[in-house]
Design a protein around this motif. Structure first.
Motif, PDB file in Angstrom:
ATOM      1  N   ASP A   1       0.716  -1.359  -0.102  1.00 53.59           N
ATOM      2  CA  ASP A   1       0.128   0.152   0.120  1.00 53.59           C
ATOM      3  C   ASP A   1       0.752   1.164  -0.081  1.00 53.59           C
ATOM      4  OD1 ASP A   1      -1.933  -1.857   0.015  1.00 53.59           O
ATOM      5  OD2 ASP A   1      -2.769  -1.373   2.038  1.00 53.59           O
ATOM      6  N   ASP A   2       1.908   1.231   0.845  1.00 49.62           N
ATOM      7  CA  ASP A   2       2.677   2.521   0.817  1.00 49.62           C
ATOM      8  C   ASP A   2       3.605   2.736  -0.290  1.00 49.62           C
ATOM      9  OD1 ASP A   2       1.876   3.733   3.280  1.00 49.62           O
ATOM     10  OD2 ASP A   2       3.065   2.510   4.295  1.00 49.62           O
ATOM     11  N   ALA A   3       4.192   1.587  -0.764  1.00 51.08           N
ATOM     12  CA  ALA A   3       4.681   1.524  -2.022  1.00 51.08           C
ATOM     13  C   ALA A   3       4.030   2.337  -3.210  1.00 51.08           C
ATOM     14  CB  ALA A   3       5.303   0.252  -2.371  1.00 51.08           C
ATOM     15  N   GLU A   4       2.735   1.773  -3.109  1.00 50.82           N
ATOM     16  CA  GLU A   4       1.872   2.205  -4.092  1.00 50.82           C
ATOM     17  C   GLU A   4       1.585   3.857  -4.283  1.00 50.82           C
ATOM     18  OE1 GLU A   4       0.314  -0.428  -5.861  1.00 50.82           O
ATOM     19  OE2 GLU A   4      -0.595   0.901  -7.122  1.00 50.82           O
ATOM     20  N   VAL A   5       1.566   4.314  -2.950  1.00 54.57           N
ATOM     21  CA  VAL A   5       1.304   5.602  -3.016  1.00 54.57           C
ATOM     22  C   VAL A   5       2.743   6.341  -3.330  1.00 54.57           C
ATOM     23  CG1 VAL A   5       0.880   7.702  -1.358  1.00 54.57           C
ATOM     24  CG2 VAL A   5      -0.265   5.556  -1.154  1.00 54.57           C
ATOM     25  N   LEU A   6       4.011   5.966  -2.732  1.00 55.72           N
ATOM     26  CA  LEU A   6       5.141   6.686  -3.191  1.00 55.72           C
ATOM     27  C   LEU A   6       5.347   6.415  -4.516  1.00 55.72           C
ATOM     28  CD1 LEU A   6       7.053   5.061   0.143  1.00 55.72           C
ATOM     29  CD2 LEU A   6       6.418   7.639  -0.546  1.00 55.72           C
TER      30      LEU A   6
END
Ligand SMILES: [Zn+2]
Length: 215
Positions: free
Chosen positions: A96-101
């Motif tokens: 999820d965080d890699a997706e945003v970043l």
């Protein structure tokens, strides 16, 4: 969260859509979306010349689609390595965080991150991290679901999908682990894997998204 076009391109690439045609059913299970939304998105991607669609066979990335997917995957996977190595994320937490970043990462930031991490070659899920402007071609591998009882395998790469990863953490399977397939239940039932430390049962659905090296 509804998957966007970038998610589709990345998944098609993860499933091998740089070299072969990927059918809708595989996309439906990889993104946990309805068959109708997959068809709708495929139509859009074809119009934008990012994929080619062959009726009854599936979709394959065009050169433009592959370039776009490779650039996204590079940013995504570099962040995954950073989160796991430096911020103690587990391999099911990073997505999820890699997706945003990945969407707010400039080329210079991606390059600096790559340098900082000392040019990692693989993400925590076993996926290839391309160099700048390099295209992703994952090593050709069969899926766990395709091998018979008695085969020795190493878990080499899994599809980067949250529910799948949570499931793998739950049943305690990790990347690079080695097993022997000791049982395959009928009617797409679970596949039993065994090594010195443990015996695990993997659902057929999950086994269909796990790529292995035969030992
Ligand atoms: Zn990954």
């Amino acid at each position: 969260m509804t998957p966007n076009r970038e998610d589709y391109l990345k998944l098609i690439l993860e499933l091998g859509g740089d070299q072969t045609k990927i059918n809708n059913k595989q996309i439906v299970s990889g993104l946990v979306v309805s068959a109708a939304s997959v068809s709708e998105m495929i139509t859009k991607l074809v119009k934008e010349n990012l994929v080619e669609h062959t009726p009854y066979q599936g979709v394959q990335l065009t050169t433009a689609g592959l370039e776009k997917a490779s650039a996204l995957v590079r940013r995504h996977r570099l962040w995954e390595v950073f989160l796991v190595e430096h911020l103690n994320y587990t391999w099911n937490e990073v997505h999820d965080d890699a997706e945003v970043l990945e969407h707010v990462t400039s080329e210079i930031l991606a390059n600096r991150l790559d340098e900082y991490l000392e040019h990692p070659k693989y993400c925590p899920h076993g996926g290839m991290i391309p160099q700048l402007n390099q295209l992703v071609h994952e090593k050709k591998r069969e899926k766990l679901s395709e091998y018979p009882v008695g085969t020795k395998v190493r878990i080499a790469r899994v599809i980067d999908e949250r529910e799948l990863l949570d499931y793998l953490v739950d049943i305690d399977i990790g990347i690079n682990e080695e097993y022997t397939i000791t049982d395959i239940a009928a009617y797409e039932g679970p596949i039993t894997l065994k090594n010195q430390d443990k015996t695990v049962q993997v659902s057929y659905k999950a086994a269909d998204t796990i790529f292995v090296d035969k030992l």
